[in-house]
Scaffold this motif. Structure first.
Motif, PDB file in Angstrom:
ATOM      1  N   GLU A 178      -2.923   0.883  -0.051  1.00  0.00           N
ATOM      2  CA  GLU A 178      -1.833   0.688   0.905  1.00  0.00           C
ATOM      3  C   GLU A 178      -0.512   1.275   0.403  1.00  0.00           C
ATOM      4  O   GLU A 178       0.405   1.522   1.187  1.00  0.00           O
ATOM      5  CB  GLU A 178      -1.669  -0.802   1.250  1.00  0.00           C
ATOM      6  N   THR A 179      -0.416   1.541  -0.900  1.00  0.00           N
ATOM      7  CA  THR A 179       0.811   2.142  -1.450  1.00  0.00           C
ATOM      8  C   THR A 179       0.952   3.616  -1.082  1.00  0.00           C
ATOM      9  O   THR A 179       2.054   4.162  -1.178  1.00  0.00           O
ATOM     10  CB  THR A 179       0.876   2.000  -2.982  1.00  0.00           C
ATOM     11  N   ILE A 180      -0.111   4.236  -0.655  1.00  0.00           N
ATOM     12  CA  ILE A 180      -0.048   5.652  -0.257  1.00  0.00           C
ATOM     13  C   ILE A 180       1.003   5.848   0.826  1.00  0.00           C
ATOM     14  O   ILE A 180       1.756   6.826   0.807  1.00  0.00           O
ATOM     15  CB  ILE A 180      -1.433   6.153   0.185  1.00  0.00           C
ATOM     16  N   ALA A 181       1.095   4.905   1.745  1.00  0.00           N
ATOM     17  CA  ALA A 181       2.085   5.000   2.820  1.00  0.00           C
ATOM     18  C   ALA A 181       3.511   5.026   2.265  1.00  0.00           C
ATOM     19  O   ALA A 181       4.392   5.691   2.828  1.00  0.00           O
ATOM     20  CB  ALA A 181       1.916   3.837   3.794  1.00  0.00           C
ATOM     21  N   VAL A 182       3.753   4.331   1.170  1.00  0.00           N
ATOM     22  CA  VAL A 182       5.082   4.319   0.554  1.00  0.00           C
ATOM     23  C   VAL A 182       5.403   5.702  -0.011  1.00  0.00           C
ATOM     24  O   VAL A 182       6.505   6.227   0.193  1.00  0.00           O
ATOM     25  CB  VAL A 182       5.188   3.236  -0.534  1.00  0.00           C
ATOM     26  N   PHE A 183       4.445   6.298  -0.697  1.00  0.00           N
ATOM     27  CA  PHE A 183       4.659   7.645  -1.235  1.00  0.00           C
ATOM     28  C   PHE A 183       4.974   8.623  -0.101  1.00  0.00           C
ATOM     29  O   PHE A 183       5.878   9.456  -0.224  1.00  0.00           O
ATOM     30  CB  PHE A 183       3.437   8.121  -2.020  1.00  0.00           C
ATOM     31  N   LEU A 184       4.240   8.520   0.981  1.00  0.00           N
ATOM     32  CA  LEU A 184       4.461   9.416   2.112  1.00  0.00           C
ATOM     33  C   LEU A 184       5.812   9.156   2.782  1.00  0.00           C
ATOM     34  O   LEU A 184       6.504  10.101   3.173  1.00  0.00           O
ATOM     35  CB  LEU A 184       3.329   9.271   3.124  1.00  0.00           C
ATOM     36  N   ARG A 185       6.198   7.890   2.901  1.00  0.00           N
ATOM     37  CA  ARG A 185       7.484   7.546   3.514  1.00  0.00           C
ATOM     38  C   ARG A 185       8.650   8.138   2.725  1.00  0.00           C
ATOM     39  O   ARG A 185       9.657   8.560   3.287  1.00  0.00           O
ATOM     40  CB  ARG A 185       7.626   6.028   3.593  1.00  0.00           C
ATOM     41  N   TYR A 186       8.501   8.180   1.407  1.00  0.00           N
ATOM     42  CA  TYR A 186       9.542   8.743   0.554  1.00  0.00           C
ATOM     43  C   TYR A 186       9.391  10.255   0.376  1.00  0.00           C
ATOM     44  O   TYR A 186      10.100  10.862  -0.416  1.00  0.00           O
ATOM     45  CB  TYR A 186       9.535   8.055  -0.817  1.00  0.00           C
ATOM     46  N   ARG A 187       8.447  10.832   1.096  1.00  0.00           N
ATOM     47  CA  ARG A 187       8.187  12.276   1.061  1.00  0.00           C
ATOM     48  C   ARG A 187       7.876  12.771  -0.348  1.00  0.00           C
ATOM     49  O   ARG A 187       8.302  13.859  -0.767  1.00  0.00           O
ATOM     50  CB  ARG A 187       9.338  13.061   1.662  1.00  0.00           C
ATOM     51  N   MET A 188       7.126  11.940  -1.076  1.00  0.00           N
ATOM     52  CA  MET A 188       6.702  12.312  -2.425  1.00  0.00           C
ATOM     53  C   MET A 188       5.335  12.986  -2.312  1.00  0.00           C
ATOM     54  O   MET A 188       4.464  12.521  -1.572  1.00  0.00           O
ATOM     55  CB  MET A 188       6.650  11.078  -3.313  1.00  0.00           C
ATOM     56  N   LEU A 189       5.155  14.056  -3.021  1.00  0.00           N
ATOM     57  CA  LEU A 189       3.947  14.876  -2.917  1.00  0.00           C
ATOM     58  C   LEU A 189       2.839  14.412  -3.867  1.00  0.00           C
ATOM     59  O   LEU A 189       1.977  15.203  -4.238  1.00  0.00           O
ATOM     60  CB  LEU A 189       4.308  16.337  -3.199  1.00  0.00           C
TER      61      LEU A 189
END
Length: 69
Positions: free
Chosen positions: A22-33
């Motif tokens: 579920e943390t993947i969404a956080v990485f994507l929200r912060y536009r981290m690659l």
């Protein structure tokens, strides 16, 4: 063997995302690659925040909020 802690300073990003997908969404929200990146085996949250110029405390809070909900 103990389960990894979300706050462990040496936790590799790929292990973090494997354990808490579920943390993947956080990485994507912060536009981290970081999602799917081959360096994820070696980078930690600290490394990723530094590389992407993201406030680490804010990012860690967002990760923790996602895992707790």
């Amino acid at each position: 063997m103990q389960s990894p802690s979300l706050d462990a300073p040496d936790l590799a990003l790929c292990d973090l995302m494997d354990r808490w997908p579920e943390t993947i969404a956080v990485f994507l929200r912060y536009r981290m690659l970081c999602v799917g990146c081959v360096i994820g085996r070696f980078h930690t949250v600290t490394d990723a925040c530094r590389e992407h110029d993201v406030d680490e405390a804010e990012f860690r809070a967002a990760l923790a909020a996602t895992v707790r909900t």
